[in-house]
Design an enzyme around this catalytic site. Structure first.
Site, PDB file in Angstrom:
ATOM      1  N   ASP A 151       0.987  -0.823   0.526  1.00  0.00           N
ATOM      2  CA  ASP A 151      -0.018  -0.074  -0.260  1.00  0.00           C
ATOM      3  C   ASP A 151       0.936   1.295   0.105  1.00  0.00           C
ATOM      4  OD1 ASP A 151      -1.995   1.482   0.007  1.00  0.00           O
ATOM      5  OD2 ASP A 151      -2.990   1.615   1.938  1.00  0.00           O
ATOM      6  N   ALA A 152       1.238   2.173  -1.145  1.00  0.00           N
ATOM      7  CA  ALA A 152       1.937   3.184  -1.290  1.00  0.00           C
ATOM      8  C   ALA A 152       1.344   3.903  -1.607  1.00  0.00           C
ATOM      9  CB  ALA A 152       3.359   2.495  -1.906  1.00  0.00           C
ATOM     10  N   LYS A 153       0.216   3.404  -2.940  1.00  0.00           N
ATOM     11  CA  LYS A 153      -0.209   4.633  -3.383  1.00  0.00           C
ATOM     12  C   LYS A 153       1.043   6.314  -4.449  1.00  0.00           C
ATOM     13  CE  LYS A 153      -3.825   4.930   0.264  1.00  0.00           C
ATOM     14  NZ  LYS A 153      -4.347   3.843   1.136  1.00  0.00           N
ATOM     15  N   ARG A 154       1.295   5.162  -4.718  1.00  0.00           N
ATOM     16  CA  ARG A 154       2.265   6.055  -5.677  1.00  0.00           C
ATOM     17  C   ARG A 154       1.228   6.678  -7.230  1.00  0.00           C
ATOM     18  NH1 ARG A 154       6.048   6.163  -1.861  1.00  0.00           N
ATOM     19  NH2 ARG A 154       7.621   4.885  -1.903  1.00  0.00           N
ATOM     20  N   THR A 183      -0.407  -0.783  -5.021  1.00  0.00           N
ATOM     21  CA  THR A 183      -1.975   0.427  -4.501  1.00  0.00           C
ATOM     22  C   THR A 183      -0.587   1.716  -5.961  1.00  0.00           C
ATOM     23  OG1 THR A 183      -1.204   1.524  -2.203  1.00  0.00           O
ATOM     24  CG2 THR A 183      -2.838  -0.134  -2.878  1.00  0.00           C
TER      25      THR A 183
END
Length: 270
Positions: free
Chosen positions: A93-96, A120
């Site tokens: 879960d990094a939402k890059r 993510t």
């Protein structure tokens, strides 16, 4: 193994749509782990070992590791999951979200350094910012769509040519970005009507659904809105309600009890 293959197998073999989020906060660790240099790994590995047979995936949040210079413990944790619980996919879960050349490095970080099975990603910058992740066809690319936080409506409900922005994202991903069949979407449990809308737009695409437990999302409404005809299609995430179910040396057993209760509550509506 392809992320989607592993995920579908986990749904069936573990009879679970539960994803356990690994958001380690040392301030909330039991006393016997306080001050240990490897406390983050030890805490998370104990949670993993206690719950692995009850979940379809694990989702470590990179910020909880990076903020404490514990990226090496994140690497060790993902290695531990793959070695001891093969078949349980790991979502980083990094939402890059960044330009292509930077996204290439983030993709290397996620898939080659950490060896995550999925990541993510924020789609706000468009297709070229997502292509570096899609270049790994066996890895999952899970894009933010309708997020569980209250402020998500500030942008996600904007009208874009007769549809809401989150609907445009869902349609773009399903129709144009998913050539390798490795995409998923993040849709919050706090908005079951939008879960149903995204399901209608995307067919059987997997949905990562945060927001139950501490954030207050309703399990029954979530499952009924997002399940596929086969009773799958969802990774329903719970983090704090499971991680911190207990405060003593038996914290892992308490986490297992909370995970079992959550999994069974989800399955009641499949």
């Amino acid at each position: 193994m392809h992320f989607m293959t592993a995920l579908r197998a986990a749904w069936q073999q573990r009879d679970s749509l539960l994803c356990v989020g690994l958001d380690p906060d040392p301030a909330r660790f039991p006393a016997h782990l306080q001050g240990r240099p490897d406390a983050i790994f030890e805490f998370c590995a104990a949670i993993v070992d206690a719950t692995a047979d009850l979940v379809c995936s694990f989702k470590p949040q990179i910020a909880y590791f990076a903020a404490r210079r514990a990226e090496d413990q994140l690497e060790a944790l993902i290695d531990h999951i793959h070695a001891h619980h093969p078949g349980v996919p790991v979502i980083l879960d990094a939402k890059r979200g960044d330009i292509g050349s930077t996204a290439e490095q983030y993709a290397v970080e996620a898939f080659e350094r950490f060896k995550a099975d999925a990541i993510t990603v924020n789609p706000y910058m468009g297709r070229d910012s997502v292509d570096p992740y899609l270049a790994y066809p066996d890895k999952g690319v899970i894009l933010l769509c309708r997020t569980s936080n209250p402020g998500g409506s500030d942008l996600q409900f904007l009208d874009v040519g007769g549809e809401k922005l989150y609907e445009r994202v869902a349609r773009l991903v399903a129709e144009d970005w998913n050539a390798s069949g490795n995409c998923g979407l993040v849709v919050g449990a706090t908005f079951p009507a939008e879960i149903a809308r995204v399901r209608a737009l995307t067919g059987e695409m997997p949905l990562l659904v945060p927001g139950i437990g501490a954030q207050g999302g309703d399990i029954e409404a979530t499952v009924k809105a997002g399940r596929t005809a086969a009773g799958g299609g969802l990774m329903i995430n719970s983090s704090r309600a499971i991680l911190y179910a207990g405060k003593g040396e038996d914290f892992a057993a308490a986490a297992r009890a909370a995970a079992l209760q959550t999994r069974d509550a989800i399955n009641a509506y499949r």
